[in-house]
Scaffold this motif. Sequence first.
Motif, PDB file in Angstrom:
ATOM      1  N   UNK A   5      39.677  11.013 -45.376  1.00 24.12           N
ATOM      2  CA  UNK A   5      39.769  11.786 -46.616  1.00 24.12           C
ATOM      3  C   UNK A   5      38.758  12.928 -46.541  1.00 24.12           C
ATOM      4  N   UNK A   6      39.228  14.179 -46.687  1.00 31.62           N
ATOM      5  CA  UNK A   6      38.334  15.325 -46.672  1.00 31.62           C
ATOM      6  C   UNK A   6      37.590  15.391 -47.989  1.00 31.62           C
ATOM      7  N   UNK A   7      36.315  15.706 -47.925  1.00 27.22           N
ATOM      8  CA  UNK A   7      35.534  15.885 -49.142  1.00 27.22           C
ATOM      9  C   UNK A   7      34.830  17.236 -49.060  1.00 27.22           C
ATOM     10  N   UNK A   8      34.695  17.916 -50.179  1.00 29.88           N
ATOM     11  CA  UNK A   8      34.075  19.243 -50.157  1.00 29.88           C
ATOM     12  C   UNK A   8      32.576  19.157 -49.887  1.00 29.88           C
ATOM     13  N   UNK A   9      31.995  20.243 -49.389  1.00 32.41           N
ATOM     14  CA  UNK A   9      30.541  20.273 -49.183  1.00 32.41           C
ATOM     15  C   UNK A   9      29.830  20.463 -50.526  1.00 32.41           C
ATOM     16  N   UNK A  10      28.517  20.346 -50.533  1.00 26.43           N
ATOM     17  CA  UNK A  10      27.772  20.616 -51.764  1.00 26.43           C
ATOM     18  C   UNK A  10      27.970  22.071 -52.206  1.00 26.43           C
ATOM     19  N   UNK A  11      27.688  22.346 -53.479  1.00 31.36           N
ATOM     20  CA  UNK A  11      27.829  23.698 -54.011  1.00 31.36           C
ATOM     21  C   UNK A  11      26.969  24.674 -53.203  1.00 31.36           C
ATOM     22  N   UNK A  12      27.474  25.880 -53.017  1.00 31.11           N
ATOM     23  CA  UNK A  12      26.796  26.938 -52.258  1.00 31.11           C
ATOM     24  C   UNK A  12      26.601  26.586 -50.788  1.00 31.11           C
ATOM     25  N   UNK A  13      27.487  25.756 -50.278  1.00 30.33           N
ATOM     26  CA  UNK A  13      27.479  25.379 -48.867  1.00 30.33           C
ATOM     27  C   UNK A  13      28.912  25.478 -48.361  1.00 30.33           C
ATOM     28  N   UNK A  14      29.096  25.563 -47.069  1.00 27.61           N
ATOM     29  CA  UNK A  14      30.422  25.634 -46.470  1.00 27.61           C
ATOM     30  C   UNK A  14      30.628  24.434 -45.560  1.00 27.61           C
ATOM     31  N   UNK A  15      31.873  24.065 -45.381  1.00 28.59           N
ATOM     32  CA  UNK A  15      32.219  23.026 -44.422  1.00 28.59           C
ATOM     33  C   UNK A  15      33.086  23.695 -43.361  1.00 28.59           C
ATOM     34  N   UNK A  16      32.654  23.563 -42.121  1.00 36.47           N
ATOM     35  CA  UNK A  16      33.340  24.187 -41.005  1.00 36.47           C
ATOM     36  C   UNK A  16      33.945  23.075 -40.149  1.00 36.47           C
ATOM     37  N   UNK A  17      35.268  22.972 -40.174  1.00 39.35           N
ATOM     38  CA  UNK A  17      35.984  21.935 -39.438  1.00 39.35           C
ATOM     39  C   UNK A  17      36.485  22.493 -38.110  1.00 39.35           C
ATOM     40  N   UNK A  18      36.401  21.672 -37.069  1.00 38.10           N
ATOM     41  CA  UNK A  18      36.911  22.078 -35.761  1.00 38.10           C
ATOM     42  C   UNK A  18      37.875  21.034 -35.230  1.00 38.10           C
ATOM     43  N   UNK A  19      38.756  21.482 -34.351  1.00 33.05           N
ATOM     44  CA  UNK A  19      39.645  20.561 -33.643  1.00 33.05           C
ATOM     45  C   UNK A  19      40.100  21.237 -32.366  1.00 33.05           C
ATOM     46  N   UNK A  20      40.332  20.440 -31.372  1.00 32.30           N
ATOM     47  CA  UNK A  20      40.844  20.930 -30.101  1.00 32.30           C
ATOM     48  C   UNK A  20      42.160  20.241 -29.791  1.00 32.30           C
TER      49      UNK A  20
END
Length: 175
Positions: free
Chosen positions: A63-78
Amino acid sequence: MELMVMVVWTLWYRRNQIKTRHLDFPTSQVVPQASQTLSDFKLHNISLPSLQGVVGHVRAQAQWSPPPMDCFKVNFDGAIFLELGKAGLGVVIRNWQGNVMASLSEQAPLPISPDIVEAMAAAREISFAQELGIRPFILEGDSDVVIKTFMATEDSLSSFGHIISLAKSTLTTNE
């Protein structure tokens, strides 16, 4: 034969450490280090019994969850495309509300293992976030071994350790 390959790799790794970081370990430690690395590799790459004929084997959905406020989540996949002889690298950057801020998809030459593909995707993720000035961010991907290597304080002697080390060095020099 395996030990000889590992000794050659350890010599190569030692040489690079001397050239790039001015770190050295005595040549008398090359064979013991190579032997230990080979043992670690064998321990972590035990063949699993075949799942052929197993009914209902389902991987738990993450389950994806958002990052804290004023932060970004950077997802990677190969991804590996054997028929094309290429690897695919994908990155998605989301804000704290879950909105996609940027995405990237690239092809790369096919490396020798899936872990290297994941490490390449993670390294590309970091450089992409830095190119866009995305700060602060949380690194996220589905490769536990790559994430653990990023989190480790010591350099990895894995086949993709140099990729992770280079990506981590860009983080510390650009902060």
